[in-house]
Scaffold this motif. Structure first.
Motif, PDB file in Angstrom:
ATOM      1  N   TYR A  50       0.831  -1.200   0.000  1.00  0.00           N
ATOM      2  CA  TYR A  50       0.000   0.000   0.000  1.00  0.00           C
ATOM      3  C   TYR A  50       0.876   1.265   0.000  1.00  0.00           C
ATOM      4  CZ  TYR A  50      -3.440   3.517   1.161  1.00  0.00           C
ATOM      5  OH  TYR A  50      -4.215   4.645   1.130  1.00  0.00           O
ATOM      6  N   LYS A  53       2.460   1.762  -3.363  1.00  0.00           N
ATOM      7  CA  LYS A  53       1.430   2.208  -4.319  1.00  0.00           C
ATOM      8  C   LYS A  53       1.155   3.703  -4.141  1.00  0.00           C
ATOM      9  CE  LYS A  53      -3.452   1.313  -5.484  1.00  0.00           C
ATOM     10  NZ  LYS A  53      -4.116   2.538  -5.056  1.00  0.00           N
ATOM     11  N   GLN A  54       1.022   4.149  -2.900  1.00  0.00           N
ATOM     12  CA  GLN A  54       0.745   5.561  -2.647  1.00  0.00           C
ATOM     13  C   GLN A  54       1.917   6.436  -3.096  1.00  0.00           C
ATOM     14  OE1 GLN A  54      -2.431   6.584  -1.723  1.00  0.00           O
ATOM     15  NE2 GLN A  54      -2.647   4.401  -2.126  1.00  0.00           N
ATOM     16  N   GLU A  57       1.689   6.812  -6.710  1.00  0.00           N
ATOM     17  CA  GLU A  57       0.591   7.706  -7.095  1.00  0.00           C
ATOM     18  C   GLU A  57       0.939   9.171  -6.822  1.00  0.00           C
ATOM     19  OE1 GLU A  57      -3.097   6.163  -5.489  1.00  0.00           O
ATOM     20  OE2 GLU A  57      -3.027   4.467  -6.879  1.00  0.00           O
ATOM     21  N   ARG A  63      -2.316  10.919  -7.143  1.00  0.00           N
ATOM     22  CA  ARG A  63      -2.666  11.438  -5.817  1.00  0.00           C
ATOM     23  C   ARG A  63      -1.974  12.788  -5.709  1.00  0.00           C
ATOM     24  NH1 ARG A  63      -2.134   8.608   0.170  1.00  0.00           N
ATOM     25  NH2 ARG A  63      -3.013  10.396   1.271  1.00  0.00           N
ATOM     26  N   GLN A 151      -8.397  13.117   5.223  1.00  0.00           N
ATOM     27  CA  GLN A 151      -8.479  12.261   4.035  1.00  0.00           C
ATOM     28  C   GLN A 151      -9.935  11.985   3.649  1.00  0.00           C
ATOM     29  OE1 GLN A 151      -5.630  11.797   2.252  1.00  0.00           O
ATOM     30  NE2 GLN A 151      -5.002  13.139   3.920  1.00  0.00           N
ATOM     31  N   ARG A 160      -9.141  14.551  -2.990  1.00  0.00           N
ATOM     32  CA  ARG A 160      -8.396  13.302  -3.133  1.00  0.00           C
ATOM     33  C   ARG A 160      -9.181  12.415  -4.088  1.00  0.00           C
ATOM     34  NH1 ARG A 160      -5.886   9.097   1.371  1.00  0.00           N
ATOM     35  NH2 ARG A 160      -5.204   7.612  -0.206  1.00  0.00           N
ATOM     36  N   ASN A 162      -7.859   9.464  -5.841  1.00  0.00           N
ATOM     37  CA  ASN A 162      -7.176   8.240  -6.248  1.00  0.00           C
ATOM     38  C   ASN A 162      -7.882   6.953  -5.814  1.00  0.00           C
ATOM     39  OD1 ASN A 162      -6.420   8.662  -3.510  1.00  0.00           O
ATOM     40  ND2 ASN A 162      -4.580   7.424  -3.798  1.00  0.00           N
ATOM     41  N   ASN A 163      -9.124   7.050  -5.347  1.00  0.00           N
ATOM     42  CA  ASN A 163      -9.855   5.842  -4.961  1.00  0.00           C
ATOM     43  C   ASN A 163     -11.357   6.107  -5.106  1.00  0.00           C
ATOM     44  OD1 ASN A 163     -11.321   3.929  -3.240  1.00  0.00           O
ATOM     45  ND2 ASN A 163      -9.290   3.240  -2.587  1.00  0.00           N
TER      46      ASN A 163
END
Length: 189
Positions: A50, A53-54, A57, A63, A151, A160, A162-163
């Motif tokens: 994770y 990945k962040q 991004e 992100r 967040q 934000r 990215n999800n």
């Protein structure tokens, strides 16, 4: 190249990750990713996949955070994997809720969602204990409530992006519910 000829993925180098963590990450996240400033995430104990990945991004701009983009851009994929492994190798200390009167509401939403508004339980993806699922869903247990609140509001307000799942869930939460969930998560262990 035949399957027998492919090389296995290189194992992360925690010592190299520690060097990056203490040189690049420490100012905002402390040298070992512990509690640090409440507006910044606790990195200790987060899933390595994770975290990597962040970082990717942030580097790509998927992100959006100018500070993190500046920190992530010079990192190679291997560097990201190494620093992520370093922080993941640390045991995160338990946190605590700050706003006791909201904890019950936060627990209700985290564990059961809000059915009449089609808000799923956070535990469905992040697990009842807040341990998360590597690469897909971050570990939340003990995370700073200020960071989590920021967040969730970022997802809700379209800052934000990215999800998509989190954007959809957070869009249905009001400020009080977000604060309650964030505070409950801070005390999860």
């Amino acid at each position: 190249m035949a399957a027998a000829e492919t090389k296995p993925a290189a194992k992360a180098d925690i010592a190299k990750g520690q060097a990056i963590g203490t040189q690049v990450c420490a100012a905002c996240h402390t040298s070992d990713g512990t509690r640090g400033a409440p507006a910044n995430p606790i990195l200790q104990g987060q899933h390595a996949d994770y975290l990597a990945k962040q970082l990717g991004e942030f580097k790509s701009g998927k992100r959006d955070n100018p500070i993190m983009k500046g920190m992530a851009t010079p990192l190679s994929d291997e560097d990201m994997k190494n620093v992520a492994a370093f922080f993941a190798s640390k045991a995160a200390p338990a946190g605590a809720a700050k706003t006791k009167d909201l904890v019950l509401l936060g627990e209700k939403i985290y564990r059961g969602g809000i059915a009449d508004r089609s808000i799923p339980a956070c535990a469905g993806c992040h697990s009842p204990s807040g341990a998360g699922i590597p690469a897909q869903y971050p570990r939340l247990a003990g995370q700073h409530s200020d960071y989590t609140e920021l967040q969730l509001k970022g997802f809700r307000d379209g800052v934000r992006k990215n999800n998509a799942v989190m954007t959809g869930v957070a869009a249905k939460l009001n400020d009080r519910e977000i604060k309650a969930v964030a505070d409950y998560i801070a005390g999860l262990h």
